[in-house]
Write an enzyme that holds these catalytic residues in place. Sequence first.
Site: not given
Length: 272
Positions: A2-3, A58, A91, A262
């Site tokens: 999620p950005e 975020k 989860h 990254r």
Amino acid sequence: MPEIAEVETVRKTLKEKILAKKIISVNIVYPRIVESPKDDFVNILVGRCFQDIKRIGKWLLFDLGDYYLLSHLRMEGKFFIKDSCEKIVKHEHVIINFADNTSLRYHDTRKFGRMNLVKKEDLDQVPAIKKQGIEPLDDKLTKEYLFNRFKKKNIPMKTLLLDQTIISGLGNIYANEVLFAAKVNPLKKGSDISLKECENIVLSCNSIIKKAIEEGGTTIKSYTSSLGVTGRFQQYLMVHKRENEACQFCGALIENIKVGGRSTYYCPNCQK
DNA sequence: AGTGCGACCCGAACGC
DNA sequence: TGCGTTCGGGTCGCAC
């Protein structure tokens, strides 16, 4: 992953579902997600309701009137709305039950996400919030601002775009896409960036994030926003996860390298 | 102060 | 098949 566009999509979709519903109980299944003292966390939530949901970078800010519930989804955090009677599945780490027998469930396969309760007047004291930079769609994101923030940095542009204290909200996907659109090599040092390149980055940030939000974000791997909403921006990705595919501008093959540990995708011809 | 890197996690992908 | 290993990803904190 999620950005900013994904978090914005979660914010909008959740707002339609949970505002003004009284919280009657909270179940912390995996305590490490919640950084506040657990008793405080439960006691403050119970009896209140979410009046609004805001976003800074975020971070999601659930407005409780006198407090904010801060939530960062990190890589794989998701929220689901389910009937309270439904079984807790694997989860699901934090369950917030409402008076109408629905529940807000925080689901995170990697357990990397975090939640915090903070008094509204103390929000500015929260380090992660205090140091957030300027958002991609904010008018204050100018080429001069970026130039000044980049010029003393002897580190790669890819790393600098991921620095939340400079631009707030970009993650790996949009950092790759913004550099491609701006035709900037991800390894180029901040100190070597021109004002013109900063202008291109601002314009690329604006258009890519605007489009990504319109399309509900991007779905990569396991990520769906919330409530089963699926982002559509993946079809607009030019370089991300397109290693060895032809660049849509020049036909050169997209490369995948590591920058600051990254995964970084770029066109070696367009981004020299 | 600026920069680099490991830790936090665990499912997926890969190697044998 | 099944086991073990590697990888990824945002952020923090620590080392240099």
